[in-house]
Design a protein around this motif. Structure first.
Motif, mmCIF file in Angstrom:
data_model
loop_
_atom_site.group_PDB
_atom_site.id
_atom_site.type_symbol
_atom_site.label_atom_id
_atom_site.label_comp_id
_atom_site.label_asym_id
_atom_site.label_seq_id
_atom_site.Cartn_x
_atom_site.Cartn_y
_atom_site.Cartn_z
ATOM 1 N N MET A 254 -8.100 -6.982 1.591
ATOM 2 C CA MET A 254 -7.165 -6.253 2.458
ATOM 3 C C MET A 254 -5.760 -6.213 1.862
ATOM 4 O O MET A 254 -5.087 -5.179 1.886
ATOM 5 C CB MET A 254 -7.116 -6.922 3.843
ATOM 6 N N LEU A 257 -5.581 -3.727 -1.032
ATOM 7 C CA LEU A 257 -5.445 -2.353 -0.545
ATOM 8 C C LEU A 257 -4.056 -2.089 0.008
ATOM 9 O O LEU A 257 -3.571 -0.959 -0.019
ATOM 10 C CB LEU A 257 -6.498 -2.068 0.526
ATOM 11 N N ASN A 258 -3.416 -3.132 0.489
ATOM 12 C CA ASN A 258 -2.099 -2.971 1.103
ATOM 13 C C ASN A 258 -1.018 -2.598 0.092
ATOM 14 O O ASN A 258 0.024 -2.064 0.468
ATOM 15 C CB ASN A 258 -1.704 -4.268 1.819
ATOM 16 N N THR A 295 -7.376 3.945 4.633
ATOM 17 C CA THR A 295 -7.807 3.200 5.819
ATOM 18 C C THR A 295 -9.327 3.129 5.897
ATOM 19 O O THR A 295 -9.901 2.071 6.191
ATOM 20 C CB THR A 295 -7.248 3.862 7.091
ATOM 21 N N ALA A 298 -10.500 0.723 3.381
ATOM 22 C CA ALA A 298 -10.209 -0.639 3.829
ATOM 23 C C ALA A 298 -11.220 -1.103 4.877
ATOM 24 O O ALA A 298 -11.702 -2.239 4.834
ATOM 25 C CB ALA A 298 -8.794 -0.712 4.398
ATOM 26 N N ASP A 302 -13.735 -4.138 4.428
ATOM 27 C CA ASP A 302 -13.566 -5.221 5.394
ATOM 28 C C ASP A 302 -14.883 -5.539 6.091
ATOM 29 O O ASP A 302 -15.286 -6.701 6.187
ATOM 30 C CB ASP A 302 -12.508 -4.819 6.416
ATOM 31 N N THR A 485 -4.342 -1.379 8.905
ATOM 32 C CA THR A 485 -4.996 -0.896 7.692
ATOM 33 C C THR A 485 -4.383 0.396 7.171
ATOM 34 O O THR A 485 -4.543 0.726 6.002
ATOM 35 C CB THR A 485 -6.500 -0.667 7.940
#
Length: 635
Positions: A254, A257-258, A295, A298, A302, A485
């Motif tokens: 996560m 990806l951020n 998103t 993600a 996730d 996300t």
């Protein structure tokens, strides 16, 4: 407080002669390191470029598999030797993998998510991003696991590593993009290294907690059976802690990806670059579609990581496992066969243009309609907040004497945690003055503080309302998961189009991004109060409001404070992004340093931001710990 005129000049403004040139020292050291430092046979530059080449191998392989194909030659002479995996093979393989670890529901989710990427024209960029995230996540997870195991074995290493982990988590990514760029050169490798540094700390902390949570009997059994330390670690402790360790892997994914958008500034490419270009051109439709694609990616990663964590501790019947394995093997064989087919017939590999959809024009038209129809109302709201809240608070913070602020922070630290905490937070509070960044720091504190107060009021209220209503909580959870996300840059595009650049735009973006932890922790704290205490309140004649204000909220206050602590950290991370919309705080300092290639200035400003987060974290954590201690263990 005394009027400003009554204070000596050195208290009103930190004297320039007292400032320490940390930025110049860091820049000089970096220049010496890359130009002159050597290890005899090779220089530091040779070493970092060798590491860059080494790290580029798995990244290039992943990009070739997912996005670019295997290419021979460069530029106009480039020839594709073997194509990248086509969209239909990827959908089949991901669906099979989803079914293998999570059953039909996850399999359908994987298929739907990947088809969305193809239908809305985001496939190629999404695969570039996926390749970077997968390699970064693997490196971050392995590195975090090894460092965490070392910290478990040597306590002194854990104490030594703790400050670096704190700084890595709280320092803006902008601050160490430039050092990575200088060390490893412009390109995806530098972006990947910066991503790993940002995403690694949670894995280290989760590893330490997970390994120490393994029952002592397991390690004792290993010693009794004659296992070596290595065998105990890798064959007993790590497998036992695997479900908890997968939570850390999920966090690494996560966080990776951020930062894909920020990493795109130094050559990462992919969806991050699409969002960044959309922000620069204020193309809300293009930016929103690329942001939603991130998103979706993600959410898929996730859910897959969560399913792996659950499956790590599950036991499956032999017949069911055999059937599942046969199905997955068949599906993967079909996916590979289709992939090989595209090598013979390349024209079938791309997703047909005629099948693609786009909502980009409609989003732009929708925002334009809101802007035209409600311009007067929006402008009135913006002006009212600026004049009545933001400007007065900003002036107040800038007028505060720096010694008074440092003394107040130190006194609060002493009250909550004693001399050690007081000395720690006091030195961190004095750092911005020592390096000449006090005004920018106060602007950062003002904007972050106002945003956190608003986010806390909204988040605590929603958390209280949703805590006892499961249906409402499911809806709220979907909303806050989406907010967390959705890439940070995506918040800015529609807000800038509605309110233009400035502090008010930054405030809205920060509140939207940072409100989720306040909601989540409040709902968790309020809902976990022991039923016996609620029944006792009802039996004594308490009303619903009295039960809330005198039982639920007081007992849930430590959890609420921890949620606000996370809100502060998220607000600081978003505040750096809002430097792109005209704020004049430490975020702008780090962004300007990146643009001007000033390593020292960027690192020092990043450390100042990190210290603000660490001060808040230390003080809030100490307050929450004190409340828990006074409350005593749960009955």
């Amino acid at each position: 407080m005394l009027p400003a005129e009554a204070l000596p000049a050195w208290a009103r403004k930190y004297p320039a002669a007292w400032q320490l040139p940390f930025a110049a020292w860091i820049s000089s050291f970096t220049k010496w390191l890359m130009d002159s430092a050597s290890f005899g046979l090779f220089t530091v530059r040779d070493l970092t470029r060798a590491i860059s080449w080494l790290l580029d191998q798995p990244l290039s392989l992943a990009r070739a598999v997912f996005a670019t194909g295997f290419v021979r030659g460069q530029g106009s002479d480039a020839v594709t030797v073997f194509p990248a995996i086509p969209w239909f093979s990827m959908v089949i393989a991901a669906t099979a993998a989803g079914y293998a670890v999570g059953g039909r529901r996850l399999a359908l989710g994987m298929a739907a998510g990947l088809l969305y990427l193809a239908v809305f024209g985001q496939w190629t960029s999404a695969m570039v991003t996926l390749a970077s995230v997968l390699v970064s996540s693997v490196l971050g997870s392995i590195g975090g696991l090894l460092i965490g195991l070392a910290c478990v074995r040597w306590r002194w290493l854990e104490r030594a590593a703790a400050p670096f982990l704190d700084i890595a988590q709280t320092m803006p990514v902008f601050a160490y993009l430039l050092p990575m760029l200088i060390l490893f050169g412009f390109g995806p490798v530098s972006a990947m290294v910066a991503t790993v540094i940002y995403a690694l700390p949670p894995m280290v902390r989760v590893t330490i907690l997970a390994i120490r949570a393994v029952p002592e009997e397991i390690e004792a059994l290993g010693r009794m059976t004659g296992c070596t330390r290595r065998q105990i670690t890798w064959k007993m402790l790590v497998p036992t802690a695997l479900p908890a360790l997968m939570v850390g892997v999920n966090q690494v994914i996560m966080l990776s990806l951020n930062v894909v958008i920020i990493a795109s500034m130094i050559g990462a490419g992919g969806l991050g670059w699409d969002v960044l270009t959309a922000l620069r051109s204020l193309n809300i439709g293009k930016g929103l579609e690329a942001g939603i694609a991130i998103t979706v990616l993600a959410i898929l990663l996730d859910r897959f990581a969560q399913a792996l964590a659950l499956r790590a501790g599950a036991v499956e019947a032999e017949d069911a496992a055999r059937r599942r394995k046969a199905f997955v093997s068949s599906a993967l064989a079909i996916a590979v066969a289709f992939w090989l087919l595209t090598a013979l017939f390349p024209a079938i590999a791309p997703y047909p243009e005629a099948w693609k959809l786009s909502t980009a024009p409609y989003w732009g038209q929708f925002v334009s309609w809101i802007n035209v129809t409600f311009f007067s109302t929006l402008e009135a709201i913006r002006t009212a907040v600026l004049l009545n809240i933001l400007v007065p608070v900003k002036r107040f913070m800038l007028a505060l004497p720096w010694p008074w602020v440092v003394f107040l922070v130190t006194a609060i630290g002493f009250r909550l945690g004693g001399w050690r905490l007081a000395l720690t937070v006091g030195l961190m509070a004095a750092f911005p003055a020592l390096v000449g960044l006090w005004p920018a720091t106060m602007i950062t504190v003002y904007l972050c503080g106002v945003a956190v107060v608003i986010a806390a009021l909204i988040g605590v209220s929603i958390g209280i309302v949703a805590a006892g209503r499961p249906r409402l909580w499911r809806t709220v959870e979907i909303v806050i998961d989406t907010l967390q996300t959705l890439p940070t840059f995506v918040y800015l595009i529609p807000i800038v189009m509605l309110f233009r650049v400035g502090d008010f735009t930054a405030l809205i973006a920060i509140v939207l991004y940072a409100v989720a932890p306040a909601i989540r922790y409040t709902a968790h704290g309020v809902s976990r109060i022991a039923p016996e205490l609620i029944e006792a309140g009802v039996m004594t004649g308490c009303t619903r409001r009295q039960i809330l204000t005198r039982i639920r909220l007081p007992l849930a206050t430590p959890e609420i404070l921890l949620g606000i602590n996370q809100t502060i950290l998220l607000a600081l991370s978003m505040l750096v992004i809002t430097a792109l919309v005209g704020t004049r705080d430490l975020g702008q300092e780090t962004y300007s340093a990146l643009a001007k290639a000033d390593v020292g200035r960027g690192v020092v400003a990043g450390i100042a931001v990190a210290f603000i987060g660490m001060i808040a974290d230390r003080l809030v954590s100490a307050a929450a710990a004190g409340m828990k201690a006074r409350r005593g263990p749960p009955q």
